[in-house]
Design a protein around this motif. Structure first.
Motif, PDB file in Angstrom:
ATOM      1  N   ARG A   1       0.902  -1.078  -0.093  1.00 15.11           N
ATOM      2  CA  ARG A   1      -0.059  -0.127   0.106  1.00 15.11           C
ATOM      3  C   ARG A   1       0.721   1.237  -0.105  1.00 15.11           C
ATOM      4  N   SER A   2       2.007   1.096   0.650  1.00 18.66           N
ATOM      5  CA  SER A   2       2.904   2.340   0.719  1.00 18.66           C
ATOM      6  C   SER A   2       3.702   2.686  -0.449  1.00 18.66           C
ATOM      7  N   LEU A   3       3.391   1.562  -1.589  1.00 14.19           N
ATOM      8  CA  LEU A   3       4.155   1.878  -2.913  1.00 14.19           C
ATOM      9  C   LEU A   3       3.332   1.962  -3.824  1.00 14.19           C
ATOM     10  N   LYS A   4       1.813   2.358  -3.602  1.00 14.64           N
ATOM     11  CA  LYS A   4       0.917   2.410  -4.705  1.00 14.64           C
ATOM     12  C   LYS A   4       1.259   3.406  -5.681  1.00 14.64           C
ATOM     13  N   GLY A   5       1.876   4.500  -5.200  1.00  8.21           N
ATOM     14  CA  GLY A   5       2.128   5.647  -6.256  1.00  8.21           C
ATOM     15  C   GLY A   5       3.591   5.516  -7.213  1.00  8.21           C
ATOM     16  N   LEU A   6       4.103   4.275  -6.717  1.00  6.67           N
ATOM     17  CA  LEU A   6       5.279   4.119  -7.472  1.00  6.67           C
ATOM     18  C   LEU A   6       5.072   3.443  -8.766  1.00  6.67           C
ATOM     19  N   ALA A   7       5.736   4.284  -9.895  1.00  6.18           N
ATOM     20  CA  ALA A   7       5.669   3.569 -11.213  1.00  6.18           C
ATOM     21  C   ALA A   7       6.990   3.007 -11.774  1.00  6.18           C
ATOM     22  N   ALA A   8       6.848   2.283 -12.802  1.00  2.32           N
ATOM     23  CA  ALA A   8       8.152   1.685 -13.358  1.00  2.32           C
ATOM     24  C   ALA A   8       9.179   2.927 -13.742  1.00  2.32           C
ATOM     25  N   ASP A   9       8.726   3.929 -14.296  1.00  2.00           N
ATOM     26  CA  ASP A   9       9.405   4.919 -14.531  1.00  2.00           C
ATOM     27  C   ASP A   9      10.236   5.767 -13.290  1.00  2.00           C
ATOM     28  N   ASP A  10       9.508   5.504 -12.103  1.00  2.00           N
ATOM     29  CA  ASP A  10      10.143   5.941 -10.924  1.00  2.00           C
ATOM     30  C   ASP A  10      11.045   5.176 -10.347  1.00  2.00           C
TER      31      ASP A  10
END
Length: 341
Positions: free
Chosen positions: A299-308
């Motif tokens: 849940r803490s990583l839900k805003g993390l995209a591959a480009d990040d």
């Protein structure tokens, strides 16, 4: 007569409502029981190792936590992620794990999650790196011998997860907050549960040892093929471990893309399949050994995209005494680890 008919109609409606209520209650109870069983089963899949208890206080310091009002963790975090060349079990042997004589850390990545969990850095440590391997405690109560100029992947082979963590912390000076290990069969099952993964290779791959034969280009791989891509080495120019790591980085990005485009929340059966595959061959430290703790991390990583996600390899040079081995390239390697503390 009309009054009686009215009473009968009301009585029939009441019986119908009671029956519907009982059916709904039964369905809810069954749903709760199924959910409880699934949670218990998935948590029970996970094997854990008490890294903190084994290593005690003789470790790099944790970074100072910054207070946050977020309902999920947002502080910086470092994880040691190992791909285990497990030699036990029929499935692992079929996938290239060899006999039942032990296991090696086939892949090692330090994953740094930035504060705020909006960016990540993945640093691979070549398994052929010559390092100082510290003395490590063993479950039996004894210790391993320390050694200078030892191959990095011998730490796991001799002392398991505890020694792998201690060796990485000795090499990097970075505290590993968590440990995650997945073996051959678990990785292949996870890729299959996600529906495969699409990758693009710039070179032909022809490697009998990893059972992978691909022309250069874009391919949609199943779990066994993706595992072959992660393991292939001798099918690449010079049989280089560094070239293999580049392929692993490509695979990591492709898997992140696959996860982000697979809407698991609208398909409970698929979600369970992925979760079962992900936990079925997983070993963690005791801070991540339940479904609740893994879910909180997710849940803490839900805003993390591959480009990040930035992928790097620890800077290395050919070892002076053995051109088939490498050593950390200083000061560049030290500067990289310093940036992750």
């Amino acid at each position: 007569m009309a009054a009686r008919d009215g009473r009968d109609e009301r009585s029939g409606r009441a019986r119908g409502l009671r029956a519907a209520g009982l059916a709904l209650a039964g369905a809810l109870l069954l749903g709760c029981a199924a959910a409880g069983w699934a949670y218990w089963h998935l948590s029970g899949n996970i094997t854990s190792v008490d890294i903190d208890g084994a290593l005690g206080d003789d470790r790099p310091a944790r970074p100072v936590a910054v207070p946050s009002a977020s309902p999920v963790p947002t502080g910086a975090l470092n994880l040691l992620v190992l791909g285990s060349d497990s030699r036990g079990g029929e499935e692992n042997q079929e996938l290239g794990g060899g006999d039942s004589g032990g296991a090696r850390s086939d892949t090692a990545m330090v994953v740094h999650l930035d504060a705020g969990r909006t960016a990540a850095t993945v640093v691979s440590i070549p398994r052929d790196t010559l390092v100082h391997r510290p003395s490590c405690p063993l479950p039996s109560g004894g210790t391993t011998r320390q050694a200078s100029g030892a191959m990095f992947n011998t730490a796991y082979e001799l002392g398991g997860p505890v020694c792998a963590v201690k060796t990485v912390e000795s090499l990097t000076g970075v505290r590993m907050d968590h440990y995650v290990e997945i073996d051959f069969s678990g990785f292949a099952k996870l890729v299959d549960a996600l529906g495969g993964v699409t990758v693009t290779t710039d070179v032909d791959i022809d490697d009998d040892r990893s059972h992978l034969h691909l022309d250069a280009g874009t391919h949609h791989l199943d779990g066994t093929e993706a595992l072959g891509l992660a393991r292939t080495r001798y099918g690449l120019q010079g049989g280089s471990d560094l070239a293999r790591i580049e392929l692993q980085h490509t695979l990591v990005k492709a898997l992140l893309e696959q996860v982000s485009t697979t809407d698991l929340l609208t398909d409970p059966a698929r979600l369970y399949q992925v979760a079962d595959a992900a936990t079925g061959s997983l070993t963690t430290d005791t801070g991540l050994d339940s479904l609740g703790e893994l879910t909180e991390l997710g849940r803490s990583l839900k805003g993390l995209a591959a480009d990040d996600v930035r992928t790097l390899t620890m800077p290395v040079l050919p070892a002076p005494a053995d051109p088939n081995r490498v050593v950390a390239d200083e000061p560049d390697a030290g500067d990289l680890w310093e940036s992750l503390r």
